[in-house]
Each structure stands twice: as structure tokens, then as C-alpha cells.
Scaffold this motif. Structure first.
Motif, PDB file in Angstrom:
ATOM      1  N   GLY A  52       0.957  -1.286   0.073  1.00  0.00           N
ATOM      2  CA  GLY A  52       0.123   0.056  -0.168  1.00  0.00           C
ATOM      3  C   GLY A  52       0.898   1.174  -0.022  1.00  0.00           C
ATOM      4  N   ALA A  53       0.377   2.231   0.602  1.00  0.00           N
ATOM      5  CA  ALA A  53       1.001   3.507   0.661  1.00  0.00           C
ATOM      6  C   ALA A  53       2.227   3.479   1.496  1.00  0.00           C
ATOM      7  N   HIS A  54       2.526   2.625   2.330  1.00  0.00           N
ATOM      8  CA  HIS A  54       3.693   2.440   2.987  1.00  0.00           C
ATOM      9  C   HIS A  54       4.801   2.166   2.082  1.00  0.00           C
ATOM     10  N   ALA A  55       4.758   1.863   0.788  1.00  0.00           N
ATOM     11  CA  ALA A  55       5.624   1.768  -0.219  1.00  0.00           C
ATOM     12  C   ALA A  55       6.473   3.008  -0.499  1.00  0.00           C
ATOM     13  N   ARG A  56       5.735   3.993  -0.280  1.00  0.00           N
ATOM     14  CA  ARG A  56       6.174   5.533  -0.474  1.00  0.00           C
ATOM     15  C   ARG A  56       7.312   6.150   0.728  1.00  0.00           C
ATOM     16  N   THR A  57       6.959   5.443   2.051  1.00  0.00           N
ATOM     17  CA  THR A  57       7.658   5.486   3.029  1.00  0.00           C
ATOM     18  C   THR A  57       9.089   4.742   2.774  1.00  0.00           C
ATOM     19  N   ILE A  58       8.907   3.551   2.404  1.00  0.00           N
ATOM     20  CA  ILE A  58      10.073   2.731   1.986  1.00  0.00           C
ATOM     21  C   ILE A  58      10.953   3.486   1.093  1.00  0.00           C
ATOM     22  N   GLY A  59      10.323   4.195  -0.286  1.00  0.00           N
ATOM     23  CA  GLY A  59      11.140   4.796  -1.083  1.00  0.00           C
ATOM     24  C   GLY A  59      11.940   6.251  -0.467  1.00  0.00           C
ATOM     25  N   ALA A  60      10.875   6.744   0.257  1.00  0.00           N
ATOM     26  CA  ALA A  60      11.528   8.120   0.824  1.00  0.00           C
ATOM     27  C   ALA A  60      12.796   7.724   1.744  1.00  0.00           C
ATOM     28  N   GLY A  61      12.836   6.787   2.631  1.00  0.00           N
ATOM     29  CA  GLY A  61      13.931   6.524   3.355  1.00  0.00           C
ATOM     30  C   GLY A  61      15.024   5.965   2.592  1.00  0.00           C
ATOM     31  N   HIS A  62      15.070   5.689   1.449  1.00  0.00           N
ATOM     32  CA  HIS A  62      15.957   5.030   0.472  1.00  0.00           C
ATOM     33  C   HIS A  62      16.762   6.277   0.099  1.00  0.00           C
ATOM     34  N   THR A  63      15.911   7.335  -0.256  1.00  0.00           N
ATOM     35  CA  THR A  63      16.520   8.368  -1.154  1.00  0.00           C
ATOM     36  C   THR A  63      17.817   9.150  -0.296  1.00  0.00           C
ATOM     37  N   GLY A  64      17.682   9.345   0.739  1.00  0.00           N
ATOM     38  CA  GLY A  64      18.538  10.270   1.441  1.00  0.00           C
ATOM     39  C   GLY A  64      18.528  11.850   1.049  1.00  0.00           C
ATOM     40  N   SER A  65      17.479  12.134   0.461  1.00  0.00           N
ATOM     41  CA  SER A  65      17.421  13.606  -0.010  1.00  0.00           C
ATOM     42  C   SER A  65      16.719  14.481   1.017  1.00  0.00           C
ATOM     43  N   GLU A  66      16.890  15.864   0.921  1.00  0.00           N
ATOM     44  CA  GLU A  66      16.452  16.684   1.704  1.00  0.00           C
ATOM     45  C   GLU A  66      14.724  16.653   1.719  1.00  0.00           C
ATOM     46  N   PHE A  67      14.370  16.690   0.241  1.00  0.00           N
ATOM     47  CA  PHE A  67      12.809  16.645  -0.037  1.00  0.00           C
ATOM     48  C   PHE A  67      12.774  15.230  -0.939  1.00  0.00           C
ATOM     49  N   VAL A  68      11.251  15.010  -1.009  1.00  0.00           N
ATOM     50  CA  VAL A  68      10.982  13.874  -1.684  1.00  0.00           C
ATOM     51  C   VAL A  68       9.707  14.216  -2.389  1.00  0.00           C
ATOM     52  N   ALA A  69       9.494  14.462  -3.865  1.00  0.00           N
ATOM     53  CA  ALA A  69       8.193  14.736  -4.423  1.00  0.00           C
ATOM     54  C   ALA A  69       7.759  13.263  -4.986  1.00  0.00           C
ATOM     55  N   PHE A  70       6.281  12.917  -4.577  1.00  0.00           N
ATOM     56  CA  PHE A  70       5.770  11.795  -4.582  1.00  0.00           C
ATOM     57  C   PHE A  70       4.987  12.244  -5.964  1.00  0.00           C
ATOM     58  N   ALA A  71       4.881  10.889  -7.032  1.00  0.00           N
ATOM     59  CA  ALA A  71       4.050  10.897  -7.988  1.00  0.00           C
ATOM     60  C   ALA A  71       3.486   9.486  -8.098  1.00  0.00           C
ATOM     61  N   ASP A  72       2.189   9.443  -8.631  1.00  0.00           N
ATOM     62  CA  ASP A  72       1.712   7.947  -9.015  1.00  0.00           C
ATOM     63  C   ASP A  72       2.346   7.651 -10.356  1.00  0.00           C
ATOM     64  N   ASP A  73       1.820   6.514 -10.555  1.00  0.00           N
ATOM     65  CA  ASP A  73       2.303   6.133 -12.016  1.00  0.00           C
ATOM     66  C   ASP A  73       1.394   6.576 -13.037  1.00  0.00           C
ATOM     67  N   ASP A  74       0.285   7.471 -12.665  1.00  0.00           N
ATOM     68  CA  ASP A  74      -0.240   8.326 -13.765  1.00  0.00           C
ATOM     69  C   ASP A  74      -0.322   9.820 -13.567  1.00  0.00           C
ATOM     70  N   SER A  75       0.744  10.181 -12.788  1.00  0.00           N
ATOM     71  CA  SER A  75       0.916  11.604 -12.481  1.00  0.00           C
ATOM     72  C   SER A  75       2.378  12.091 -12.544  1.00  0.00           C
ATOM     73  N   TRP A  76       2.614  13.373 -12.985  1.00  0.00           N
ATOM     74  CA  TRP A  76       4.125  13.869 -12.995  1.00  0.00           C
ATOM     75  C   TRP A  76       4.047  15.399 -12.748  1.00  0.00           C
ATOM     76  N   TRP A  77       5.275  16.070 -12.175  1.00  0.00           N
ATOM     77  CA  TRP A  77       5.273  17.380 -12.068  1.00  0.00           C
ATOM     78  C   TRP A  77       5.550  18.123 -13.245  1.00  0.00           C
ATOM     79  N   ALA A  78       4.863  19.371 -13.260  1.00  0.00           N
ATOM     80  CA  ALA A  78       5.201  20.166 -14.449  1.00  0.00           C
ATOM     81  C   ALA A  78       6.827  20.744 -14.751  1.00  0.00           C
ATOM     82  N   PRO A  79       7.081  20.662 -15.991  1.00  0.00           N
ATOM     83  CA  PRO A  79       8.479  21.069 -16.220  1.00  0.00           C
ATOM     84  C   PRO A  79       8.911  22.084 -15.274  1.00  0.00           C
ATOM     85  N   GLY A  80      10.170  22.179 -14.619  1.00  0.00           N
ATOM     86  CA  GLY A  80      10.513  23.193 -13.748  1.00  0.00           C
ATOM     87  C   GLY A  80       9.922  23.475 -12.198  1.00  0.00           C
TER      88      GLY A  80
END
Length: 272
Positions: A52-80
């Protein structure tokens, strides 16, 4: 995160402008191998089963980055706009979650939830870049990793959908803020593989009930149960599904502080 949406992923992953961590929730359609073959720059974390959504927690813990932007498989952030959102986060150090504007489908309709977020009864404090919220849309959110992980991220009890509520309440209890910022945009083209609406409504009721058990006073838990029963078949199904996870929810029960409960009542239109 994704599960059994290989075609959607192969279309949307190339649109992301930052390094991508894909957590695969036990797909059986060859998603993992297909993404690794077509997009070797994507870090793929395959799970044995659907978390479930706990997968996002696993991914965020893996990144080591200051910020994490979430997206689903049918969404994306606009350029820039990933860079723009990160700049907003850096300028507002108590901001834990930035909720972007969401445009839906090829016709780019404004998601009907966005005007509600923009008109939040919690107002726009001077220290925030937009209206203060007590919830957000996960596929259109950038989180401060420190804050997100400090309250446990998305938990394995609530799962998906409706996973944002418990996290939002715990962030508020810990003194963090959530804001709607319409100067950044997320595109969402809902997948044709989405589950049927009745099943989704039942899952939402399950999540509401489990979150109530974990965080709300007992009288509010009772009110939530009553509302589910009055909601018809989806509410009753959600209640039955919540009962299966009730022991796990009770083990995580921690009542919210008074100021967060007051904000919840304000949002519900209950001055009492």
C-alpha cells in the motif's frame, strides 16, 4: 509507487526531471523488468507483496534527499516545478508538505479538490506560502523528508487510499505545517486501470475508520462508525475491512493534542 501498471509507468517515468525511486508493490505484469530494461537510470525497489502507501515511506527512506516529491504512475510534475517547489520548501523551514495544484487529463481540468484547498478555513498564516491544510493529495505533494519520516511516514495499517489523513494529523501534532501552493503544478491523467468506484469508496471508509481509531477521541470514533453505517454498502464494507486491522490500529492509538482536534472541528464546521 506502482502495482501492475507497466504501460502507465513507461509513459510517465521519462517525464520526471529528478532522480526517480520506483517502489513496486508486488507487480505481476513484468513491471520491474520492463522499467529496468527501458529506463536503467530509475532506481527500482521491488517488494514481494503489496505494501500500500507504506511503499512511499520505504522509497523516501531510500533517497537520502532533503525533499521527496511523490508521484503516482499516472501523474508527473510540470517542467521546472520540482525545483520551484524545493525553493519554496527551503524558504519556509516549518513547511513539511507542499500540496501542488493538480490539472487532470489531457484537457487539464483543475482538480475539484484544489478550490477547496485554496479556500481552507485554516487561513494563510504569514509564515506559510499558501493556505494552511490538515490534509493533502499524496500524488501532488513534496515532503520534507526529515518531518515525513519523524512521524512514521505512511503507515502499514491505513495503506491506501486515504493514507494522507493520519500523517497530516501527526505532522500537525508535532508542530509541522502543510500548505497549498498553486504556483506549482502536477499533471494527473487517471489510469484506465483504476479500480471500480464502489470498491474505492469502501477502501476510503476503511482508512477513515482506522485513522479515527488511531488518533481521535472515542466519541469521534463512534461518530465515524455511525457515518460509515449511514453511507450504505461502501461504508458497511469499509467497516468490515477495518475490523480486520483493528488490533494493529489499537496498538498505534495515540490521542491528538487539543489544538489539532480544534482544527479538525473547525474544518468540519463544528464550532463546539
Amino acid at each position: 509507487m506502482s502495482r501492475d501498471r507497466r504501460a502507465d509507468l513507461l509513459a510517465t517515468l521519462p517525464r520526471h526531471e529528478a532522480p526517480v525511486v520506483l517502489v513496486d508493490n508486488g507487480s505481476t505484469d513484468g513491471t520491474v523488468d520492463a522499467v529496468r530494461a527501458a529506463l536503467p537510470q530509475v532506481t527500482v525497489l521491488p517488494l514481494v507483496e503489496n505494501a500500500g502507501a507504506h511503499a512511499r515511506t520505504i522509497g523516501a527512506g531510500h533517497t537520502g534527499s532533503e525533499f521527496v516529491a511523490f508521484a503516482d504512475d499516472d501523474s508527473w510534475w510540470a517542467p521546472g516545478d520540482l525545483a520551484r517547489a524545493a525553493a519554496v520548501m527551503r524558504a519556509h523551514p516549518r513547511l513539511a508538505v507542499l500540496n501542488a495544484r493538480v490539472l487532470v487529463g489531457p484537457e487539464e481540468r483543475l482538480d475539484p479538490l484544489c478550490p477547496e484547498l485554496a479556500a481552507s478555513p485554516l487561513g494563510t498564516p504569514a509564515h506559510l506560502p499558501g493556505p494552511r491544510l490538515l490534509g493533502f493529495i499524496a500524488c501532488a505533494a513534496m515532503v520534507r523528508t526529515e518531518a515525513f519520516l519523524s512521524v512514521g511516514g505512511f503507515d502499514p495499517v491505513v495503506r491506501f487510499p486515504g493514507e494522507e489523513e493520519r500523517l497530516s494529523l501527526d505532522l500537525a501534532a508535532a508542530g509541522w505545517d502543510i500548505a497549498y501552493v498553486d504556483s506549482v503544478t502536477v499533471h494527473h491523467h487517471p489510469s484506465v486501470r483504476r479500480s471500480d468506484p464502489a470498491a474505492r469508496q469502501a477502501a476510503i471508509w476503511r482508512s477513515k475508520l482506522l485513522t479515527a481509531v488511531m488518533r481521535l477521541p472515542l466519541r469521534d470514533v463512534a461518530r465515524t462508525v455511525g457515518a460509515a453505517l449511514r453511507a450504505g454498502a461502501p461504508g458497511r464494507q469499509g467497516l468490515r475491512r477495518a475490523l480486520m486491522r483493528l488490533p494493529a490500529a489499537l496498538r498505534r492509538r495515540r490521542r491528538l493534542p487539543a489544538h489539532v482536534l480544534a482544527d479538525l472541528r473547525l474544518l468540519a464546521g463544528d464550532a463546539a
